[in-house]
Design an enzyme around this catalytic site. Structure first.
Site: not given
Length: 450
Positions: A186, A188
């Site tokens: 992932d 952020d």
């Protein structure tokens, strides 16, 4: 469905680092929210996530990472846009007209868009503007499957298989089917800190100056969309978002774009993008689709040319402002990105392992984030997927189809969506809720536990 013996071994390793597999109350991710604009002020939603404990005990204690040094950091490539739990943020005042082909060609981008942040005057380093000593250049790492030979035409289908041109000088990369371990990241609040600066949750959790955090977040947001609009055709492509950079490559006839004028080709005509980009973003006539493919091809060329030299892409004086912003963000976040880059580099140093990025940011702002956060060398553009329209489960399935069922997949993230999909797909999940989680990950990689 996926390799289980290797996954079971990895779960045992993760447990030793305090990584419990899947939250007890984990619920499946809800329907995916379409990308929308929000022009109102930033809110401060509640934020709760437990910090891992006990990861420093054992025969190999983890020591703090080395202090941040601008000469050791890659300030060349990053861009991602929205986690599902945060509302996207967008400033609508970036309306820079696109440059003609002769101006936006990678070899000709020399004049940056004027930019000066009102609260952060630029700090000019000791070196000249042409010098790039302030940028991080990681040690050479084996090429990943995404890197391609120049002059060897090959096509890539929508599932991400080989397409494009490879550099003749590059060593022969392993085939996608030869990859043994795929680390699906992932973006952020896992690799980079961005949205939690804007919402105030990062400063609240870790006792930081909230006004400073929001100010830096807004400054970075402005740079992300400035780069996306002025260099990466975001004004043209925003409503024609794709999951992968090569998704419309089949509509590209291979025309030479060195003298092509993107500003006058009629792409944004009344019968153009606004009415044709519906649903999956691939509706339109043959001529219009070819122009769309040209833009994505040029984005790919610019990314590959400047992923290790973002300073050359943004130009001076914006380059000095960008370096200053990167330094200030690393100080505020206690070298969060530095620790993430260390883990990424360890994975890239392995011959049969690969880093893949699956982000809920739209593809073009995601590429802008990757570049500005200095991650271009960690993620070849072919290894970046946007889940904005399809959700992460669909992207995970594409990644699995590309690298095969025999590979072991490790998911690294902070959100419920990726954790839920990892659980459903029986993939080991490494939760990142604080910087020590990244330190523990690097520690496990250094000892070849993962």
């Amino acid at each position: 469905m996926y390799t289980t013996s290797g996954s079971a071994d990895l779960r045992a390793v993760m447990a030793a680092y305090g990584q419990t597999q899947y939250s007890p109350a984990l619920q499946p991710a809800g329907p995916y929210t379409p990308y929308t604009y929000h022009t109102q002020g930033y809110s401060m939603p509640s934020y709760s996530s437990s910090i891992s404990s006990g990861i420093f005990q054992g025969a190999n204690p983890i020591t703090g990472s080395t202090p941040f040094n601008p000469t050791q950091q890659d300030f060349s490539a990053y861009s991602s846009y929205s986690q599902s739990q945060y509302s996207p943020y967008y400033n609508t005042h970036y309306n820079s007209p696109y440059l003609a082909s002769s101006n936006i060609s990678p070899s000709a981008i020399t004049t940056p868009i004027p930019y000066q942040h009102p609260e952060h005057p630029a700090v000019v380093p000791n070196h000249s503007p042409e010098s790039h000593t302030g940028e991080y250049h990681p040690p050479p790492s084996p090429p990943t499957p995404g890197k391609e030979p120049e002059g060897v035409p090959a096509r890539r289908s929508s599932d991400g298989k080989l397409r494009g041109r490879k550099r003749v000088s590059d060593p022969q990369p392993p085939l996608d089917s030869d990859i043994e371990r795929v680390f699906v990241w992932d973006l952020d609040e896992t690799i980079i800190i961005f949205h939690s600066l804007l919402t105030g949750s990062f400063s609240t959790r870790f006792g930081k100056d909230s006004s400073k955090a929001v100010s830096l977040g807004l400054w970075m947001e402005e740079m992300i969309f400035n780069l996306a609009d002025s260099r990466l055709f975001f004004n043209d492509l925003e409503e024609c978002d794709q999951v992968h950079i090569d998704d419309v490559a089949s509509d590209d006839n291979g025309q030479d774009l060195s003298m092509y004028n993107f500003g006058t080709d009629g792409f944004q005509s009344p019968a153009g993008a606004g009415s044709l980009c519906l649903g999956s973003g691939v509706h339109g006539g043959v001529d219009w689709m070819r122009k769309l493919a040209f833009r994505y091809r040029r984005v790919k060329e610019i990314y590959n040319t400047y992923k290790n030299n973002v300073g050359g892409l943004v130009g001076s004086p914006k380059r000095e402002e960008w370096l200053q912003l990167r330094r200030e963000m690393e100080v505020l976040t206690d070298l969060w990105l530095t620790q993430a880059v260390k883990a990424l580099a360890l994975i890239n140093s392995r011959p049969n392992c690969v880093n893949v990025l699956v982000t809920t940011t739209q593809l073009i702002p995601a590429l802008s984030k990757v570049l500005l956060y200095g991650l271009g060398s960690a993620f070849p553009i072919e290894n970046i997927y946007s889940a904005t329209k399809t959700g992460k489960e669909s992207c995970f399935e594409r990644v699995a189809q590309r690298f095969g069922r025999r590979a072991v997949y490790v998911v690294i993230g902070d959100g419920v969506e990726e954790e839920s999909v990892a659980k459903k797909k029986n993939m080991p999940f490494w939760r990142v809720s604080c910087r020590p989680d990244l330190e523990a990950l690097s520690h496990a990689l250094e000892l070849d536990y993962l």
